[in-house]
Structures are given as structure tokens and as C-alpha cells.
Motif scaffolding. Structure first.
Motif, PDB file in Angstrom:
ATOM      1  N   GLU A 110      15.139 104.988  25.365  1.00 33.75           N
ATOM      2  CA  GLU A 110      15.756 106.188  25.000  1.00 33.75           C
ATOM      3  C   GLU A 110      14.888 106.519  23.811  1.00 33.75           C
ATOM      4  N   ILE A 111      14.583 106.111  22.118  1.00 36.95           N
ATOM      5  CA  ILE A 111      14.752 106.258  21.172  1.00 36.95           C
ATOM      6  C   ILE A 111      13.473 106.746  20.707  1.00 36.95           C
ATOM      7  N   TYR A 251      21.005 111.973  20.395  1.00 30.72           N
ATOM      8  CA  TYR A 251      21.578 111.608  19.044  1.00 30.72           C
ATOM      9  C   TYR A 251      22.907 112.156  18.126  1.00 30.72           C
ATOM     10  N   GLY A 252      23.074 112.799  19.098  1.00 27.52           N
ATOM     11  CA  GLY A 252      24.884 113.302  18.729  1.00 27.52           C
ATOM     12  C   GLY A 252      25.957 112.486  18.829  1.00 27.52           C
ATOM     13  N   PRO A 253      26.100 111.776  19.904  1.00 25.76           N
ATOM     14  CA  PRO A 253      27.314 110.652  20.262  1.00 25.76           C
ATOM     15  C   PRO A 253      26.684 109.275  19.195  1.00 25.76           C
ATOM     16  N   LEU A 255      24.618 109.576  16.473  1.00 31.97           N
ATOM     17  CA  LEU A 255      25.135 109.124  14.795  1.00 31.97           C
ATOM     18  C   LEU A 255      27.253 108.948  14.951  1.00 31.97           C
ATOM     19  N   ILE A 256      27.269 109.859  15.683  1.00 27.30           N
ATOM     20  CA  ILE A 256      28.566 109.784  15.007  1.00 27.30           C
ATOM     21  C   ILE A 256      29.125 107.963  15.026  1.00 27.30           C
ATOM     22  N   LEU A 257      28.990 107.541  16.653  1.00 25.89           N
ATOM     23  CA  LEU A 257      29.556 105.990  16.803  1.00 25.89           C
ATOM     24  C   LEU A 257      28.877 105.280  15.304  1.00 25.89           C
ATOM     25  N   TYR A 258      27.535 104.910  14.945  1.00 25.83           N
ATOM     26  CA  TYR A 258      27.757 104.278  14.088  1.00 25.83           C
ATOM     27  C   TYR A 258      27.133 104.649  12.843  1.00 25.83           C
ATOM     28  N   MET A 259      27.469 105.441  13.023  1.00 29.61           N
ATOM     29  CA  MET A 259      26.858 105.850  11.236  1.00 29.61           C
ATOM     30  C   MET A 259      28.987 106.664  10.578  1.00 29.61           C
ATOM     31  N   LYS A 260      29.577 106.820  10.899  1.00 25.40           N
ATOM     32  CA  LYS A 260      30.703 106.793  10.624  1.00 25.40           C
ATOM     33  C   LYS A 260      31.442 106.052  10.219  1.00 25.40           C
ATOM     34  N   ASP A 268      35.835 104.715  19.147  1.00 23.21           N
ATOM     35  CA  ASP A 268      35.184 103.779  19.362  1.00 23.21           C
ATOM     36  C   ASP A 268      34.768 103.917  20.180  1.00 23.21           C
ATOM     37  N   THR A 269      35.349 103.388  21.874  1.00 20.64           N
ATOM     38  CA  THR A 269      35.482 102.749  23.074  1.00 20.64           C
ATOM     39  C   THR A 269      34.746 104.755  23.761  1.00 20.64           C
ATOM     40  N   LEU A 270      35.623 105.653  23.646  1.00 24.09           N
ATOM     41  CA  LEU A 270      35.764 107.103  23.630  1.00 24.09           C
ATOM     42  C   LEU A 270      34.345 107.088  23.296  1.00 24.09           C
ATOM     43  N   LEU A 271      33.913 107.479  22.588  1.00 20.19           N
ATOM     44  CA  LEU A 271      32.562 107.359  21.931  1.00 20.19           C
ATOM     45  C   LEU A 271      31.433 106.700  22.977  1.00 20.19           C
ATOM     46  N   SER A 272      31.645 105.570  22.844  1.00 22.71           N
ATOM     47  CA  SER A 272      30.901 104.530  23.457  1.00 22.71           C
ATOM     48  C   SER A 272      30.667 105.050  25.042  1.00 22.71           C
ATOM     49  N   MET A 273      31.619 105.702  25.428  1.00 19.83           N
ATOM     50  CA  MET A 273      31.536 106.233  26.981  1.00 19.83           C
ATOM     51  C   MET A 273      30.608 106.744  27.166  1.00 19.83           C
ATOM     52  N   LEU A 274      31.021 108.008  26.329  1.00 22.11           N
ATOM     53  CA  LEU A 274      30.015 109.260  25.869  1.00 22.11           C
ATOM     54  C   LEU A 274      29.065 109.048  25.667  1.00 22.11           C
ATOM     55  N   TYR A 275      28.459 107.846  25.483  1.00 20.76           N
ATOM     56  CA  TYR A 275      27.103 107.431  25.027  1.00 20.76           C
ATOM     57  C   TYR A 275      26.219 106.878  26.282  1.00 20.76           C
ATOM     58  N   LEU A 276      27.349 106.003  27.068  1.00 26.09           N
ATOM     59  CA  LEU A 276      26.339 105.269  28.102  1.00 26.09           C
ATOM     60  C   LEU A 276      27.065 105.853  29.622  1.00 26.09           C
ATOM     61  N   VAL A 277      28.213 106.991  29.430  1.00 23.72           N
ATOM     62  CA  VAL A 277      28.779 107.104  31.098  1.00 23.72           C
ATOM     63  C   VAL A 277      27.934 108.961  31.450  1.00 23.72           C
TER      64      VAL A 277
END
Length: 312
Positions: A110-111, A251-253, A255-260, A268-277
Motif C-alpha cells: 500500500e505504501i 498514514y494517519g493511524p 504514524l500514530i501507531l508506530y511513532m507514538k 494499540d489494539t484500537l489503532l490496529s483495528m482502525l488501520y486494518l479494518v
């Protein structure tokens, strides 16, 4: 410890365990989003494939993006649904590595695809007279193939590096899929060199591609501002808005997930859910609701189906 021993290990995925009384609600919500994601992305792909007017570089890249979205979501969500329904949190080592491989493949893909789409928009707006000369069929097909090949090599490399690690103590992953950061944290092997390499590669792949997209849009916006008519400016901007929204959603989720800084596991789980679902579910809506060409193609396809049914 031998690699054969690692192959017989199991991990335990713990996600949403605090909400035991809401398991049915969580299952229905995740299943609904997953179905919307799959149906929406298949719909976009079908519209593009069946309509010759959409056989352009931008929509070719979009079809690649929909395949990656379905791959990333289908890689993780079915296991989460099984865990939510059966309360069986176990996942075998081989299944965990398979999840990791396809997650890295789709994320990296995707990147690269989003960067390719940004370049396509840059050529279309900044060099409109040369667009069909630059973005020839063999060129954009080669670009997409390169995206897949680089993603495949990257995911294979990291999966093999994780496979040779040793896991002796805790096997509990506080997420709904096997992510690389959690696996590195669980390993009893010295992973400092791996983490340094991961940071370097993330900087090269993730940040460099993000910067390339930003540079592309700086030139795009500069070119749009030079257009004298307001109608022309709006038409040029509207051709980019769907891709721009997709970039922000991706990129929003990320950047937050991997650089926070270090946060709670639930966060972390909710951010992953946002990113993947959530994001893969929204992408088809972005390209259907905000895109006049897709709407027109959908209407034309409906008319063709109606005519064929009447003739039949």
C-alpha cells in the motif's frame, strides 16, 4: 533452541478480553465492517474492470490498492472473529508467521502503490500534455509489478528473520494479530540489531515514500494555483481529492501507531483495528462517493445490466 522447536510453538492472541460481556456485540460489529470492506473493494474492482473508460493508470493502481486492502483485512480479521466467537486464543507458529508475512506484504504494498498514485496525479496535473507519453501501459504495469515485488521481498525477509528467533518465556500477544513489534518483544534472542534494521528500513520505506507523496502534492497544488479559471482549479483538485483522503486515512493511524510513545495495549489494539479494518472499509466509499467517474461508470453498468435483462 532449534528452529524445529519454534515451529511447534503456539502463541496466544489477547484482544478485547476486558469486554467479555460485549463479545457478541464486538463480533457482529467486526463482521459487519469486514463484509463492508470486502464487498466495497470487490465492487470498486468490478466497476473498473467492466468499464473501459476507467482503464487508466489511476484506476489500475486503485485496483491494486483494493486487492491489498482485502488481503490485509482477510489476513487478520477471520482469526479475530474466531477468537471472539470461540474464546480460543491460540494460534500456531506457522499461522502466526503467515499472518506476519501477508500483513507486511499488504502494508508495504500500500505504501508503494499510494506513492505510485501520487506520481500519476503529479504527471496528470503538472505535465498534462505529456501524460499519455509518460504513463504508457507498460510503464504503469511495471510500476505496479515493482511495488508487489519489493513488498514481497521485504515481507519475506522480515518473516524469515522472525522465524529464526527463539521464544521461551511468554507467548502472549496483546493484539488481535501477530505483529512484528510484539514478536520482537517476546523473543529471548538479542533483537537489538533486528530493531535497528527495522528502524532504518521503516525510515527508508515509510518516511521516504511519505515525503515523496508530500513533494508530489506541493508541485500539484502549485500547478493548480496557476490555473486561471476557478472551474479548472476545481476540476484538477477533484481528480486528486480521493487519493489525498486515502493517503491521510492510511498514514494517519500508521504514524500514530508506530511513532507514538509507549501507550496502553488497548490503545494499540484500537489503532490496529482502525488501520486494518476501518480504513480498508472506508477506501471504497472515498472512491465511490467522491468520484464522479465511478458514479457515471456505475450508472452505465446498471443500464447495461437492465438492457441485457430486458433483451433476455
Amino acid at each position: 533452541m532449534s528452529n524445529n522447536y519454534s515451529a511447534h510453538q503456539e502463541f496466544y492472541l489477547f484482544a478485547f478480553t476486558r469486554y467479555g460481556n460485549l463479545q457478541l456485540f464486538i463480533f457482529i460489529a467486526i463482521l459487519s465492517m469486514y463484509l463492508l470492506c470486502v464487498i466495497g473493494n470487490i465492487f470498486i474492482t468490478a466497476i473498473v474492470c467492466l468499464n473501459p473508460q476507467l482503464h487508466t493508470p489511476m484506476y489500475y493502481f486503485l485496483c491494486n490498492l483494493t486487492v491489498l486492502d482485502v488481503t490485509s483485512t482477510s489476513n487478520c480479521v477471520p482469526k479475530l472473529l474466531s477468537i471472539t466467537l470461540t474464546r480460543n486464543h491460540r494460534i500456531s507458529f506457522s499461522c502466526c508467521m503467515t499472518q506476519l508475512f501477508f500483513f507486511l506484504l499488504s502494508a508495504t504494498g500500500e505504501i508503494f502503490i499510494l506513492t505510485s498514485m501520487a506520481y500519476d496525479r503529479f504527471v496528470a496535473i503538472c505535465k498534462p500534455l505529456q501524460y499519455y507519453t509518460i504513463m504508457r501501459k507498460n510503464v504503469y504495469i511495471s510500476m505496479a509489478a515493482s511495488c508487489w515485488l519489493l513488498s514481497l521481498l521485504n515481507s519475506l525477509l522480515h518473516t524469515l528473520l522472525i522465524c529464526v528467533l527463539q521464544f521461551c518465556n511468554s507467548h502472549d500477544i496483546n493484539n488481535f494479530y501477530c505483529d512484528m513489534i510484539s514478536l520482537l518483544a517476546l523473543s529471548t534472542t538479542d533483537t537489538r540489531s533486528h530493531k535497528i534494521f527495522l528502524f532504518f528500513e521503516l525510515s527508508v520505506i515509510f518516511l521516504v515514500q511519505f515525503i515523496l507523496i508530500i513533494i508530489s502534492y506541493i508541485f500539484i497544488f502549485a500547478a493548480i494555483l496557476k490555473i486561471r479559471s476557478s472551474g479548472g482549479r476545481m476540476k484538477a483538485f477533484s481528480s486528486c481529492i480521493s487519493h489525498l483522503i486515502t493517503v491521510i486515512l492510511f498514514y494517519g493511524p500508521s504514524l500514530i501507531l508506530y511513532m507514538k510513545t509507549k501507550g496502553s495495549k488497548e490503545q494499540d489494539t484500537l489503532l490496529s483495528m482502525l488501520y486494518l479494518v476501518v480504513v480498508p472499509m472506508l477506501n471504497p466509499l472515498v472512491y465511490s462517493l467522491r468520484n464522479k467517474e465511478v458514479w457515471e461508470a456505475t450508472v452505465m453498468l446498471k443500464k447495461k445490466i437492465l438492457r441485457s435483462s430486458l433483451v433476455g
